[in-house]
Enzyme design. Structure first.
Site, PDB file in Angstrom:
ATOM      1  N   ALA A  82      -9.014 -45.902  54.521  1.00  0.00           N
ATOM      2  CA  ALA A  82      -7.995 -44.759  53.681  1.00  0.00           C
ATOM      3  C   ALA A  82      -7.345 -43.871  54.502  1.00  0.00           C
ATOM      4  O   ALA A  82      -5.850 -44.029  54.788  1.00  0.00           O
ATOM      5  CB  ALA A  82      -8.427 -44.995  51.968  1.00  0.00           C
ATOM      6  N   GLU A  83      -8.534 -43.106  54.271  1.00  0.00           N
ATOM      7  CA  GLU A  83      -7.497 -41.980  54.963  1.00  0.00           C
ATOM      8  C   GLU A  83      -7.239 -42.341  56.313  1.00  0.00           C
ATOM      9  O   GLU A  83      -6.649 -41.384  57.194  1.00  0.00           O
ATOM     10  CB  GLU A  83      -9.023 -40.791  54.838  1.00  0.00           C
ATOM     11  CG  GLU A  83      -8.815 -39.334  55.716  1.00  0.00           C
ATOM     12  CD  GLU A  83      -9.201 -38.388  55.325  1.00  0.00           C
ATOM     13  OE1 GLU A  83      -8.798 -37.264  55.800  1.00  0.00           O
ATOM     14  OE2 GLU A  83      -9.920 -38.489  54.437  1.00  0.00           O
ATOM     15  N   HIS A  84      -8.448 -43.241  57.488  1.00  0.00           N
ATOM     16  CA  HIS A  84      -7.356 -43.507  58.984  1.00  0.00           C
ATOM     17  C   HIS A  84      -5.706 -44.288  58.749  1.00  0.00           C
ATOM     18  O   HIS A  84      -5.460 -43.587  59.128  1.00  0.00           O
ATOM     19  CB  HIS A  84      -8.713 -44.513  59.742  1.00  0.00           C
ATOM     20  CG  HIS A  84      -7.877 -45.168  60.848  1.00  0.00           C
ATOM     21  ND1 HIS A  84      -8.527 -44.037  62.088  1.00  0.00           N
ATOM     22  CD2 HIS A  84      -8.192 -46.228  61.558  1.00  0.00           C
ATOM     23  CE1 HIS A  84      -8.418 -44.664  63.011  1.00  0.00           C
ATOM     24  NE2 HIS A  84      -7.708 -45.577  62.581  1.00  0.00           N
TER      25      HIS A  84
END
Length: 167
Positions: A82-84
């Protein structure tokens, strides 16, 4: 070995990055394909970027090798994906003169998985002058929702080239 010829080098990410984004960042001396290749953590986890624009970022992650002791997909693996993906969307939105830095991530895990590949799809919720927020929906091979995440990134001016870090 036989002679091999290649007319065009494919992106190292394998992703379809919008040509206008590639040229906009290349003009500023930024190699998006290298930047989005996953980094050390993403590479170790098998993150693969499929498609990238400021409006839509899609990537995958294998469940195998990214599980917790019970054999289920680790929640932290979903958070990494998700952060990527959200960071890539925010970076493309911010442009080459800015950097997008994650300041808040939350994840709701809906179902456990023991195998397969999950797909994350990041779309903008808010894009302003100093912040961008992306929702990332992670689904399994049967298109069932596994995790819903929200990432907020602070958008800051990029440090001038050659400038060292200050404390």
């Amino acid at each position: 070995m036989g002679e091999q010829t290649q007319t065009q080098t494919p992106p190292r990410t394998g992703a379809k990055i919008q040509p206008e984004d590639l040229s906009r960042f290349a003009d500023a001396g930024v190699d998006l394909e290298s930047m989005f290749a996953g980094g050390h953590l993403g590479n170790r986890m098998g993150v693969e970027l499929i498609e990238a624009s400021s409006d839509l970022v899609v990537g995958t992650l294998p469940v195998e090798g990214n599980t917790q002791p019970y054999g289920l997909l680790h929640g932290g693996a979903s958070a990494v994906l998700a952060e990527h993906l959200g960071s890539i969307g925010a970076t493309l939105y911010a442009g080459p003169a800015k950097v997008a830095v994650g300041v808040e991530l939350n994840c709701t895990h809906h179902r456990g998985l023991r195998s397969g590949i999950v797909t994350g799809t990041a779309t903008p919720v808010h894009r302003g002058r100093t912040m961008a927020t992306y929702e990332v929906v992670i689904t399994d091979d049967q298109d069932r929702r596994v995790c819903t995440s929200r990432l907020t990134c602070l958008i800051r001016d990029a440090a001038p080239k050659g400038a060292g870090a200050s404390h």
